[in-house]
Write an enzyme that holds these catalytic residues in place. Structure first.
Site, PDB file in Angstrom:
ATOM      1  N   CYS A  53      72.835 -52.297  60.550  1.00  0.00           N
ATOM      2  CA  CYS A  53      71.700 -51.485  60.997  1.00  0.00           C
ATOM      3  C   CYS A  53      70.490 -52.363  61.338  1.00  0.00           C
ATOM      4  O   CYS A  53      70.162 -53.290  60.606  1.00  0.00           O
ATOM      5  CB  CYS A  53      71.337 -50.476  59.911  1.00  0.00           C
ATOM      6  SG  CYS A  53      70.020 -49.368  60.415  1.00  0.00           S
ATOM      7  N   CYS A  57      64.792 -51.311  55.991  1.00  0.00           N
ATOM      8  CA  CYS A  57      64.619 -50.561  54.735  1.00  0.00           C
ATOM      9  C   CYS A  57      65.002 -51.494  53.569  1.00  0.00           C
ATOM     10  O   CYS A  57      66.161 -51.921  53.483  1.00  0.00           O
ATOM     11  CB  CYS A  57      65.498 -49.316  54.726  1.00  0.00           C
ATOM     12  SG  CYS A  57      65.332 -48.343  56.254  1.00  0.00           S
ATOM     13  N   CYS A  60      68.171 -51.096  51.321  1.00  0.00           N
ATOM     14  CA  CYS A  60      69.460 -50.695  51.914  1.00  0.00           C
ATOM     15  C   CYS A  60      70.433 -51.841  52.174  1.00  0.00           C
ATOM     16  O   CYS A  60      70.134 -52.784  52.915  1.00  0.00           O
ATOM     17  CB  CYS A  60      69.217 -49.940  53.220  1.00  0.00           C
ATOM     18  SG  CYS A  60      70.764 -49.264  53.883  1.00  0.00           S
ATOM     19  N   CYS A  97      79.077 -34.509  53.997  1.00  0.00           N
ATOM     20  CA  CYS A  97      77.935 -35.152  54.656  1.00  0.00           C
ATOM     21  C   CYS A  97      78.344 -36.496  55.254  1.00  0.00           C
ATOM     22  O   CYS A  97      78.887 -37.349  54.557  1.00  0.00           O
ATOM     23  CB  CYS A  97      76.820 -35.340  53.633  1.00  0.00           C
ATOM     24  SG  CYS A  97      75.374 -36.141  54.354  1.00  0.00           S
ATOM     25  N   ARG A 261      69.021 -32.315  44.354  1.00  0.00           N
ATOM     26  CA  ARG A 261      70.277 -33.064  44.180  1.00  0.00           C
ATOM     27  C   ARG A 261      70.085 -34.335  43.366  1.00  0.00           C
ATOM     28  O   ARG A 261      69.281 -35.199  43.716  1.00  0.00           O
ATOM     29  CB  ARG A 261      70.880 -33.404  45.552  1.00  0.00           C
ATOM     30  CG  ARG A 261      72.244 -34.066  45.459  1.00  0.00           C
ATOM     31  CD  ARG A 261      72.969 -34.133  46.803  1.00  0.00           C
ATOM     32  NE  ARG A 261      73.021 -32.829  47.430  1.00  0.00           N
ATOM     33  CZ  ARG A 261      72.544 -32.560  48.645  1.00  0.00           C
ATOM     34  NH1 ARG A 261      72.030 -33.504  49.378  1.00  0.00           N
ATOM     35  NH2 ARG A 261      72.620 -31.339  49.139  1.00  0.00           N
TER      36      ARG A 261
HETATM   37  N1  SAM Z   1      70.442 -44.572  58.711  1.00  0.00           N
HETATM   38  C1  SAM Z   1      70.028 -43.258  58.458  1.00  0.00           C
HETATM   39  C2  SAM Z   1      68.622 -43.165  57.896  1.00  0.00           C
HETATM   40  O1  SAM Z   1      68.194 -44.076  57.191  1.00  0.00           O
HETATM   41  O2  SAM Z   1      67.967 -42.164  58.141  1.00  0.00           O
HETATM   42  C3  SAM Z   1      70.974 -42.485  57.541  1.00  0.00           C
HETATM   43  C4  SAM Z   1      71.655 -43.179  56.379  1.00  0.00           C
HETATM   44  S1  SAM Z   1      70.601 -43.818  55.102  1.00  0.00           S
HETATM   45  C5  SAM Z   1      71.679 -44.860  54.201  1.00  0.00           C
HETATM   46  C6  SAM Z   1      70.276 -42.385  54.097  1.00  0.00           C
HETATM   47  C7  SAM Z   1      69.438 -42.535  52.871  1.00  0.00           C
HETATM   48  O3  SAM Z   1      70.166 -43.189  51.844  1.00  0.00           O
HETATM   49  C8  SAM Z   1      68.161 -43.337  52.939  1.00  0.00           C
HETATM   50  O4  SAM Z   1      67.097 -42.637  53.511  1.00  0.00           O
HETATM   51  C9  SAM Z   1      67.872 -43.598  51.471  1.00  0.00           C
HETATM   52  O5  SAM Z   1      67.079 -42.569  50.929  1.00  0.00           O
HETATM   53  C10 SAM Z   1      69.255 -43.581  50.835  1.00  0.00           C
HETATM   54  N2  SAM Z   1      69.640 -44.906  50.315  1.00  0.00           N
HETATM   55  C11 SAM Z   1      70.039 -45.972  51.032  1.00  0.00           C
HETATM   56  N3  SAM Z   1      70.265 -47.036  50.249  1.00  0.00           N
HETATM   57  C12 SAM Z   1      70.006 -46.641  48.987  1.00  0.00           C
HETATM   58  C13 SAM Z   1      70.053 -47.312  47.738  1.00  0.00           C
HETATM   59  N4  SAM Z   1      70.379 -48.595  47.619  1.00  0.00           N
HETATM   60  N5  SAM Z   1      69.737 -46.602  46.625  1.00  0.00           N
HETATM   61  C14 SAM Z   1      69.376 -45.303  46.727  1.00  0.00           C
HETATM   62  N6  SAM Z   1      69.319 -44.625  47.886  1.00  0.00           N
HETATM   63  C15 SAM Z   1      69.613 -45.284  49.007  1.00  0.00           C
HETATM   64  C1  DTB Z   2      70.680 -39.349  50.071  1.00  0.00           C
HETATM   65  O1  DTB Z   2      69.555 -38.940  49.766  1.00  0.00           O
HETATM   66  N1  DTB Z   2      71.425 -40.152  49.338  1.00  0.00           N
HETATM   67  C2  DTB Z   2      72.670 -40.471  49.989  1.00  0.00           C
HETATM   68  C3  DTB Z   2      72.595 -39.582  51.243  1.00  0.00           C
HETATM   69  N2  DTB Z   2      71.288 -39.048  51.193  1.00  0.00           N
HETATM   70  C4  DTB Z   2      72.977 -40.089  52.552  1.00  0.00           C
HETATM   71  C5  DTB Z   2      72.856 -41.920  50.235  1.00  0.00           C
HETATM   72  C6  DTB Z   2      72.793 -42.751  49.008  1.00  0.00           C
HETATM   73  C7  DTB Z   2      73.188 -44.120  49.414  1.00  0.00           C
HETATM   74  C8  DTB Z   2      73.241 -45.063  48.275  1.00  0.00           C
HETATM   75  C9  DTB Z   2      73.550 -46.452  48.723  1.00  0.00           C
HETATM   76  C10 DTB Z   2      74.902 -46.592  49.354  1.00  0.00           C
HETATM   77  O2  DTB Z   2      75.918 -46.102  48.829  1.00  0.00           O
HETATM   78  O3  DTB Z   2      74.987 -47.296  50.387  1.00  0.00           O
HETATM   79 FE1  SF4 Z   3      69.525 -48.392  58.415  1.00  0.00          FE
HETATM   80 FE2  SF4 Z   3      69.885 -48.281  55.804  1.00  0.00          FE
HETATM   81 FE3  SF4 Z   3      67.457 -47.907  56.814  1.00  0.00          FE
HETATM   82 FE4  SF4 Z   3      69.386 -46.036  57.215  1.00  0.00          FE
HETATM   83  S1  SF4 Z   3      68.476 -46.637  55.250  1.00  0.00           S
HETATM   84  S2  SF4 Z   3      67.943 -46.854  58.728  1.00  0.00           S
HETATM   85  S3  SF4 Z   3      71.178 -47.374  57.319  1.00  0.00           S
HETATM   86  S4  SF4 Z   3      68.655 -49.800  56.917  1.00  0.00           S
END
Ligand code: SAM
Ligand code: DTB
Ligand code: SF4
Length: 330
Positions: A53, A57, A60, A97, A261
């Site tokens: 990506c 973030c 992430c 989802c 959730r």
């Molecule tokens: N890329 C899209 C976006 O960011 O809108 C969708 C997927 S993104 C992985 C969805 C959500 O996962 C993020 O907004 C964040 O709240 C959550 N998330 C991602 N990495 C995480 C982590 N290490 N721990 C907890 N929540 C996480």
């Molecule tokens: C949300 O609030 N939590 C989920 C879902 N929306 C997409 C994602 C959590 C991701 C945790 C890190 C991972 O597994 O990559």
């Molecule tokens: Fe990309 Fe992760 Fe940010 Fe979603 S949360 S926009 S997958 S870097």
């Protein structure tokens, strides 16, 4: 007690800062008034496009700029999605989802394939949710037409703390996507993460923004940061269960009918800690042994937990049916 969208920050702060036992009791009371506390919505997540990506973030593991163990994968096939969704359904999930590591949706053959996935999963009589990054209004409408129930787009943190976490898009960008989702008649799923180094004030600010949207999000995920090696937040301490309880209980009190959730972070929480979260008003979980890229409890462990705590999975489309009934009688 009517559903309110006019909460002041001071009111939210006063709720958030109540003594924890009082706060839990109040949240449990509100939960019983508006919902059946024995029902828990069980949703399964599937990463349909993993890693690589362009965003930054800092929590992430899928951001291309951080060195993590996540392997980049192309958008998967509709067949693979259908197989995974059927398994999820057999395991008791009523909501599916799909997540993509995209900054935003583009109008190309990949989006067409996602629309096919949505149609397919909807055809299994499951609620379908997507989280694909930023959306235009016409993309939101096309998702709705394909049968999407809800779109996940998290605020993640407060407006003030946001710039410390993400610099490649703004808080306002997020609010605009949420507006497109709402305008298309889709349910909004929006919440955030705790454990990013934010203050209580930031947590209160995020909850206040969610609870003062034109309509409360239908679901509010509360994620505990899963600290992943290679990301800038890898060394963050695990959040305490009391912080999760405070977030969940406050969300329950100010957004009484939303599905709050208990999202990322369950892998590290014993059943006793999760039970406190359900007592505080959590009404939904992600099931299945992976979230998007990180571990989550096994389905059989969750089944044991549900049996022990006297919880049962919620039927599909429950919220939507209630909304239709309420409209008919109003
Ligand atoms: N890329 C899209 C976006 O960011 O809108 C969708 C997927 S993104 C992985 C969805 C959500 O996962 C993020 O907004 C964040 O709240 C959550 N998330 C991602 N990495 C995480 C982590 N290490 N721990 C907890 N929540 C996480
Ligand atoms: C949300 O609030 N939590 C989920 C879902 N929306 C997409 C994602 C959590 C991701 C945790 C890190 C991972 O597994 O990559
Ligand atoms: Fe990309 Fe992760 Fe940010 Fe979603 S949360 S926009 S997958 S870097």
């Amino acid at each position: 007690m009517e559903i309110r969208n006019d909460w002041t920050k001071e009111e939210v702060e006063a709720i958030y800062n109540k003594p924890i036992m009082e706060l839990m009791y109040e949240a449990a009371t509100v939960h019983r008034k508006y919902n059946d506390p024995s029902e828990v919505q069980v949703s399964t997540l599937l990463s349909i496009k993993t890693g690589g990506c362009p965003e930054d973030c800092s929590y992430c593991p899928q951001a291309a700029r951080y060195q993590t163990d996540v392997e980049v994968e192309k958008l998967i096939s509709v067949d693979e999605v259908m197989t995974k969704a059927s398994i999820a359904k057999q395991n008791g999930s009523t909501r599916f989802c799909m997540g993509a590591a995209w900054r935003n949706v583009r109008d190309n053959e990949h989006f067409d394939r996602v629309l096919e996935m949505v149609k397919g999963v909807r055809g299994l009589d499951m609620e379908v949710c997507c989280t694909l990054g930023m959306l235009t209004d016409s993309q939101a409408k096309r998702l709705k037409e394909a049968g999407l129930s809800a779109y996940n787009h998290n605020l993640d943190t407060s407006e003030e703390h946001y710039e410390e976490i993400i610099t490649t898009r703004t808080y306002n960008d997020r609010l605009v996507t949420i507006k497109h989702v709402q305008d298309a008649g889709l349910h909004v799923c929006s919440g955030g993460i705790i454990g990013l180094g934010e203050t209580d004030k930031d947590r209160i600010g995020m909850l206040h923004t969610l609870a003062t949207l034109a309509k409360h999000p239908e679901s509010v995920p509360v994620n505990a940061l899963v600290a992943v090696e290679g990301t800038p937040l890898a060394d963050q301490e695990r959040v305490s269960v009391w912080d999760m309880v405070r977030m969940i209980a406050t969300a329950r009190i100010i957004m009484p009918k939303s599905q709050v959730r208990l999202s990322a972070g369950r892998e590290k929480m014993p059943t006793s800690e999760q039970a406190l979260c359900f007592m505080a008003g959590a009404s939904s979980i992600f099931a299945g042994n992976v979230l998007l890229t990180t571990p989550n409890p096994d389905v059989h462990e969750d089944k044991e937990m549900f049996d022990l705590l006297g919880l049962k999975p919620m039927a599909a489309f429950k919220g939507e049916k209630e909304e239709v009934a309420a409209e008919q009688f109003s």
